[in-house]
Design an enzyme around this catalytic site. Structure first.
Site, short mmCIF file in Angstrom:
data_model
loop_
_atom_site.label_atom_id
_atom_site.label_comp_id
_atom_site.label_asym_id
_atom_site.label_seq_id
_atom_site.Cartn_x
_atom_site.Cartn_y
_atom_site.Cartn_z
N ASP A 108 -14.39 31.03 3.65
CA ASP A 108 -14.26 30.61 2.26
C ASP A 108 -12.76 30.46 1.96
O ASP A 108 -11.91 30.79 2.79
CB ASP A 108 -14.93 31.62 1.33
CG ASP A 108 -15.42 30.99 0.03
OD1 ASP A 108 -14.83 29.98 -0.41
OD2 ASP A 108 -16.40 31.50 -0.55
N GLU A 116 -17.89 31.51 -10.59
CA GLU A 116 -17.53 32.66 -9.78
C GLU A 116 -17.23 33.90 -10.65
O GLU A 116 -17.95 34.19 -11.60
CB GLU A 116 -16.40 32.30 -8.82
CG GLU A 116 -16.81 31.14 -7.91
CD GLU A 116 -15.86 30.89 -6.75
OE1 GLU A 116 -15.33 31.83 -6.17
OE2 GLU A 116 -15.69 29.70 -6.41
#
Length: 630
Positions: free
Chosen positions: A311, A516
């Site tokens: 990521d 997020e």
């Protein structure tokens, strides 16, 4: 003399022929021959590559630090657009194509001419791009339990991504959200692994159907109208304690493998090209440093043959504080089995660090070779060597009417009717199109940005007219009879509502966009003026509340005041999908794929739990029949 001349001539001729033959041989490179099997092409290219070229392939940088020259100098393997990272505001698809091609020309001008792969977060349509079709977020799509629909959405998304010259999407998210306090719950199809597994059918939509008889685990991307997909975030991202983003999933192996792994089995079988590791931890071990799950299980046991990508700054976050010991982070990430590293900015630090670690034998050459073979396998499979550059021929697909019609259909199927009338004998829905005067209220009624949610144009999403689309207010005006007066008041007073003699009201309220960690919430309440609008309107006139949210939120205090309640999730650009069902052109069919709690004190609470006392249970959803000419 004549004989001597003949001999000299013959020798000269032989030398010329040998030279010509060797030149011809030099020009024929097996790795550039599409007729050669992929394994032979990988082997041929690998033996030609230097360590620097191999490490370049493993490096992915953001477009803001990329250039033709940088890509050529460091022989970069990949570039990405982070959320909202665009060539220009409101950039046309042609501008995107030109940018990607310029980067690609840098890669093609290197010694070996290995094309780069460009990645982007296309998680509900091609959501970074102005005028793209924005589909409902996964939280809504799970409601449909319709794998054929998500496959079509995948195929449409692939065309829109290709319209901008991009070949790779960081999608789908196959998280199993077990706690709606998590800020990424809207990226999860369901709390039920069976539904999430079903929805992996988006992968053949994005990549194409893997041919019958293919070896299990081998990546597949079927042509220039398809893109490489990325199943994410491996593993357990949706199960963290208290729903904390990037947190710790505390669960035994049986729970992890039965809840969070099943969708990955299917993704691998369907030929997913790449898998992204999660920021989160499993029982205290960071997934970016979990060799057992990445190498031993995913690569060796499941036989996954695509590449594993980190990521964004994923290896930096192996340490606390992040980036505290980057040398350790590189070693840990490499030994875990990560193949491509989403750096995205400090690429020289990564390249120099990894180069030194390999040269000094802290990291084995075989581990580097494993990573590069996997990256090359995906690039060869998807035809990047034969078709590295894009043209403008596919720009017509961006935001096409056909795709908007598909998104509108998807919206209709994602809606869940939670309440319909204060008594079942007197349903409010479907609403009549012919009325004297109706009220539309709420901050989300005429706000396309709110309707789309996070990961739209910008990483965190935006408010207002952020792209092309139809707000719910516009959709109402289009749906009702021309003689019906539509009054819009974002947050009307109780007196206004009472004095205006409305036939009924449509109240559209909900969450503001987030992505997020910014979306993590311990209270899960909708912000003001949402609750005030519900109270002022629904206390004074018959009302349907259309809730725009990325997850179940606190609704129990308002349910008795409301006549009808519709969970619309984050529907995207096609607001007419909402009114198609509100006004009865189509019936409500959606069933909850996430449990709707009464109070946050109950969380986490999932279907099958011993103490299960929700406001609306998993699988709940009232239905209506289509009614024409209301």
């Amino acid at each position: 003399m004549g004989v001597m001349n003949m001999r000299k001539y013959s020798v000269l001729l032989i030398m010329v022929m040998c030279c010509w033959a060797s030149m011809t041989e030099a020009e024929y490179l097996k790795y550039k021959d599409p007729k050669q099997p992929i394994g032979i092409r990988i082997k041929d290219l690998m033996k030609r590559m230097t360590l620097e070229e191999k490490i370049g392939q493993m490096t992915q940088i953001d477009r803001t630090v990329a250039s033709n020259a940088v890509i050529k100098k460091y022989m970069m393997g990949s570039v990405l657009s982070g959320g909202g990272s665009v060539p220009a505001k409101h950039a046309s698809p042609e501008t995107w194509v030109d940018m990607v091609n310029d980067f690609q020309k840098g890669a093609l001008s290197t010694r070996l001419g290995i094309p780069l792969i460009y990645g982007i977060d296309a998680v509900h349509g091609h959501n970074n791009v102005y005028k793209a079709t924005i589909f409902p977020h996964n939280v809504g799509l799970g409601v449909t339990r319709d794998p054929a629909l998500v496959k079509k959405i995948g195929a449409a998304t692939a065309l829109e991504v290709r319209a901008t010259g991009i070949q790779y999407a960081f999608a789908p998210c196959i998280a199993v959200c077990r706690d709606p306090r998590w800020g990424r719950c809207y990226e999860s199809y369901s709390e039920d692994p069976k539904i999430v597994k079903l929805m992996t059918e988006i992968i053949p939509g994005l990549q194409g159907d893997i041919p019958a008889g293919s070896r299990k685990g081998v990546p597949f991307v079927g042509g220039q109208d398809k893109i490489a997909a990325c199943a994410k975030h491996y593993l357990g991202d949706g199960g963290t304690h208290l729903g904390i983003n990037e947190g710790n999933t505390i669960i035994d192996a049986k729970g992890l493998f039965s809840i969070h792994m099943p969708a990955y089995y299917d993704a691998v079988i369907k030929g997913v090209a790449t898998i992204m590791t999660s920021y989160s931890s499993w029982n205290g071990v960071k997934m970016h440093a979990n060799r057992y799950l990445v190498t031993d299980f995913l690569k060796n046991k499941l036989n996954f043959r695509g590449f594993v990508i980190s990521d964004w700054q994923g290896i930096d976050r192996i340490t606390t504080p992040e980036h505290a010991n980057y040398t350790y982070s590189i070693i840990a990430g490499m030994n875990t089995g990560i193949d491509m590293f989403m750096i995205p900015y400090n690429y020289t630090e990564f390249i120099d660090g990894l180069t030194n670690l390999v040269k000094n034998k802290f990291i084995s050459m075989s581990r580097v070779d494993d990573a590069v073979k996997r990256i090359l396998r995906v690039k060869f499979t998807m035809g990047l060597f034969e078709n590295p550059l894009a043209d403008y021929s596919m720009t017509k697909y961006l935001g096409s009417q056909e795709h908007r019609d598909l998104a509108r259909e998807a919206v209709r199927k994602t809606l869940v009717l939670l309440k319909n009338g204060k008594s079942s004998k007197k349903p409010l829905l479907p609403l009549p199109k012919k009325a004297s005067k109706i009220l539309v209220a709420g901050a989300h009624a005429d706000n396309l940005g709110y309707q789309c949610g996070g990961w739209t144009i910008e990483w965190q999403g935006l408010s207002g007219d952020i792209t092309d689309g139809t707000t719910i207010l516009s959709a109402v005006k289009k749906a009702v009879d021309p003689k019906t007066q539509v009054v819009y008041n974002e947050n009307p007073s109780e007196n206004f509502v009472k004095s205006a003699k409305f036939d009924y009201a449509i109240v559209v309220v909900g969450e503001h966009p987030y992505a997020e960690t910014f979306g993590d919430s311990l209270n899960l309440t909708i912000p003001e003026p949402g609750p005030s609008t519900i109270k002022n309107v629904c206390g004074s006139v018959k009302c349907v509340v259309v809730l725009i949210s990325g997850r179940p939120v606190v609704m129990q205090p308002y349910v008795n005041t409301i006549d009808a309640l519709v969970a619309a999730w984050l529907p995207g650009t096609e607001g007419q999908g909402v009114t198609d069902v509100l006004f009865g052109d189509y019936g409500f069919t959606g069933k909850l794929a996430h449990t709707w709690f009464k109070s946050v004190d109950q969380l986490p609470m999932n279907v099958g739990d011993q103490h299960y006392d929700p406001l609306y249970p998993f699988g709940f959803g009232l239905t209506t029949k289509p009614v024409k000419n209301l």
